[in-house]
Design an enzyme around this catalytic site. Structure first.
Site, mmCIF file in Angstrom:
data_model
loop_
_atom_site.group_PDB
_atom_site.id
_atom_site.type_symbol
_atom_site.label_atom_id
_atom_site.label_comp_id
_atom_site.label_asym_id
_atom_site.label_seq_id
_atom_site.Cartn_x
_atom_site.Cartn_y
_atom_site.Cartn_z
ATOM 1 N N ARG A 25 28.997 65.425 58.107
ATOM 2 C CA ARG A 25 29.138 63.965 58.195
ATOM 3 C C ARG A 25 30.266 63.436 57.314
ATOM 4 O O ARG A 25 30.173 62.345 56.754
ATOM 5 C CB ARG A 25 27.820 63.263 57.809
ATOM 6 C CG ARG A 25 26.643 63.601 58.694
ATOM 7 C CD ARG A 25 26.761 62.929 60.059
ATOM 8 N NE ARG A 25 25.472 62.861 60.714
ATOM 9 C CZ ARG A 25 24.731 61.763 60.813
ATOM 10 N NH1 ARG A 25 25.156 60.641 60.304
ATOM 11 N NH2 ARG A 25 23.576 61.808 61.424
ATOM 12 N N ARG A 29 30.226 56.439 56.852
ATOM 13 C CA ARG A 29 30.145 55.139 56.174
ATOM 14 C C ARG A 29 30.448 55.137 54.689
ATOM 15 O O ARG A 29 30.694 54.090 54.108
ATOM 16 C CB ARG A 29 28.751 54.527 56.419
ATOM 17 C CG ARG A 29 28.556 54.042 57.821
ATOM 18 C CD ARG A 29 27.088 53.937 58.164
ATOM 19 N NE ARG A 29 26.482 55.263 58.157
ATOM 20 C CZ ARG A 29 25.223 55.513 58.466
ATOM 21 N NH1 ARG A 29 24.414 54.536 58.759
ATOM 22 N NH2 ARG A 29 24.758 56.747 58.456
ATOM 23 N N ARG A 38 35.579 51.305 62.196
ATOM 24 C CA ARG A 38 34.406 51.010 63.024
ATOM 25 C C ARG A 38 34.364 49.523 63.369
ATOM 26 O O ARG A 38 34.027 49.149 64.491
ATOM 27 C CB ARG A 38 33.112 51.422 62.324
ATOM 28 C CG ARG A 38 31.922 51.336 63.262
ATOM 29 C CD ARG A 38 30.618 51.620 62.574
ATOM 30 N NE ARG A 38 30.294 50.596 61.609
ATOM 31 C CZ ARG A 38 29.111 50.447 61.041
ATOM 32 N NH1 ARG A 38 28.135 51.289 61.318
ATOM 33 N NH2 ARG A 38 28.902 49.486 60.178
ATOM 34 N N ASP A 75 28.611 62.052 68.586
ATOM 35 C CA ASP A 75 27.240 62.129 68.105
ATOM 36 C C ASP A 75 26.444 63.068 69.002
ATOM 37 O O ASP A 75 26.766 63.223 70.186
ATOM 38 C CB ASP A 75 26.577 60.749 68.085
ATOM 39 C CG ASP A 75 25.330 60.753 67.210
ATOM 40 O OD1 ASP A 75 25.461 60.610 65.988
ATOM 41 O OD2 ASP A 75 24.224 60.958 67.748
ATOM 42 N N TYR A 152 14.633 63.531 70.239
ATOM 43 C CA TYR A 152 15.072 62.128 70.366
ATOM 44 C C TYR A 152 14.832 61.605 71.779
ATOM 45 O O TYR A 152 14.440 60.448 71.970
ATOM 46 C CB TYR A 152 16.561 61.992 70.014
ATOM 47 C CG TYR A 152 16.841 62.135 68.534
ATOM 48 C CD1 TYR A 152 16.694 61.047 67.668
ATOM 49 C CD2 TYR A 152 17.232 63.351 67.981
ATOM 50 C CE1 TYR A 152 16.950 61.167 66.309
ATOM 51 C CE2 TYR A 152 17.475 63.485 66.624
ATOM 52 C CZ TYR A 152 17.333 62.391 65.789
ATOM 53 O OH TYR A 152 17.571 62.523 64.442
#
Ligand code: CP3
Length: 342
Positions: A25, A29, A38, A75, A152
């Site tokens: 990752r 962020r 973003r 993703d 998911y």
């Protein structure tokens, strides 16, 4: 003579004086430049499907930290979306998807030959990255492992114990296994296209492997991953593959051989002595506790040097035990790199 990229060297089983390093990752962020890009894209999914901007955020941590690997920006949930699931990311909460619980839901999924109408921007991102990366940086493509993606798709969100997926397996094995099969086929296609577009390494994330008991671990982590790897290797015998069976605990033993992977990514619950034992089987990557990237200091330095020194005699890729978190301090990444590279 062109020198072999450090990351590829480790994946080929070589021992390097300074290990290659990248972070799970790493585009994300915790970097202000990521948040700015973003914002320009609008939201996270729009960023994933905008090849120019997606390539830009993949390159941000390379420019800042000179990592040895760049991971494509996408993703693991793009595959469910490409198969027809409704997907959105709720700010501060995480992903929300339409759920799969019966045969009818499976029948509504798209055939594999239609998924590229959603996923083709990702292949475009790979091509752009390939043309822009520095010569010494390896390009990493990725996908989720079928079990993790299925958790998911069945629950419609992230869960702490993956109970909805375990329940479907118990109550409707046919639907569960058909879904796993479908994800596996889609993933083989998706990764093949990433390799065609220029990915030099593939990483498969089985982030929820840890909730599978011994038999289920064989059937739903190892077997589908092995199927993906053997299919890719038939087309691309040399492509190195890293697998991350997070939480696999004692099942890390033999995992690389059973799946056909060239490297296993090790989570932070594994002791360094066990990691060292695994290094006799394969190239090891990971283990540094991501929470150390928040406060840094001596604790971070000591843990970094400890991993580097204990893994110095075998093939090793320096990385975290899981993804770097949004509250991590970029200065601590520099501190860690100094400790690794001197
Ligand atoms: O640097 C990189 O690794 C970028 C590419 C990447 C992302 N997600 C971007 C992302 C990769 C390799 C992933 C993998 C991923 N995605 C996994 C497996 C690895 C792991 O962490 O266990 C999983 C389980 C997901 C699913 C996912 N994506 C969740 C649960 C969430 C929400 C929670 C969270 O961590 O934010 C995401 C969102 C996501 N994926 C973000 C990024 C940069 C944050 C989105 C934002 O900008 O708000």
């Amino acid at each position: 003579m062109i020198k072999e990229k450090l990351l590829l060297s480790a994946l080929n089983g070589n021992v390097n004086t300074i290990p290659p390093v990248w972070l799970m990752r790493q585009a994300g962020r915790y970097l202000p430049e990521y948040r700015a890009t973003r914002a320009r894209a609008g939201d996270f999914l729009s960023l994933c499907y905008n090849p120019e901007l997606a390539a830009e955020v993949s390159l941000q941590p390379i420019k800042r930290f000179q990592f040895d690997g760049a991971i494509i920006f996408a993703d693991i949930l793009l595959i469910p979306q490409a198969l027809g699931a409704d997907l959105k990311f709720v700010e501060g909460e995480g992903p929300r998807l339409s759920t799969i619980s019966m045969q009818k839901d499976l029948d509504n999924l798209k055939p594999i030959d239609e998924i590229d109408s959603t996923l083709s921007p990702v292949y475009e991102t790979v091509k752009i990255l390939k043309s822009k990366l520095p010569d010494n940086v390896a390009l990493i493509g990725f996908a989720g492992a079928p079990w993790t993606v299925a958790t998911y798709m069945i629950a419609g969100r992230g869960t702490v114990d993956q109970a909805p997926a375990h329940n479907l397996l118990k109550n409707n094995k046919l639907v569960f296994e058909s879904l796993m099969e479908k994800i596996t086929e889609a993933t083989i296609h998706y990764l093949k296209k990433q390799i065609e577009a220029g990915a030099e390494v593939i990483k498969i994330f089985d982030s929820w492997a840890g909730s599978l008991g011994p038999n289920d671990f064989v059937n739903y982590s190892i077997k589908p991953i092995n199927k993906i790897i053997s299919s890719l290797k038939k087309m691309y015998p040399k492509i190195p593959i890293i697998v991350f069976p997070r939480g696999a605990n004692q099942f890390y033993k033999g995992f690389a051989k059973k799946t056909g992977a060239q490297s296993v990514a090790i989570d932070q619950s594994i002791s360094l002595s066990f990691m060292k034992a695994l290094q006799a089987e394969t190239c090891v990557q990971g283990n540094l506790d991501p929470t150390l990237m928040v406060n840094g200091g001596k604790e971070l330095l000591d843990a970094t040097k400890n991993i580097r020194d204990k893994m110095a005699e075998g093939p090793h890729i320096f990385n975290l035990g899981h993804g770097i978190t949004p509250d991590a301090n970029p200065k601590n990444v520099e501190l860690m790199l100094k400790a690794i590279r001197g």
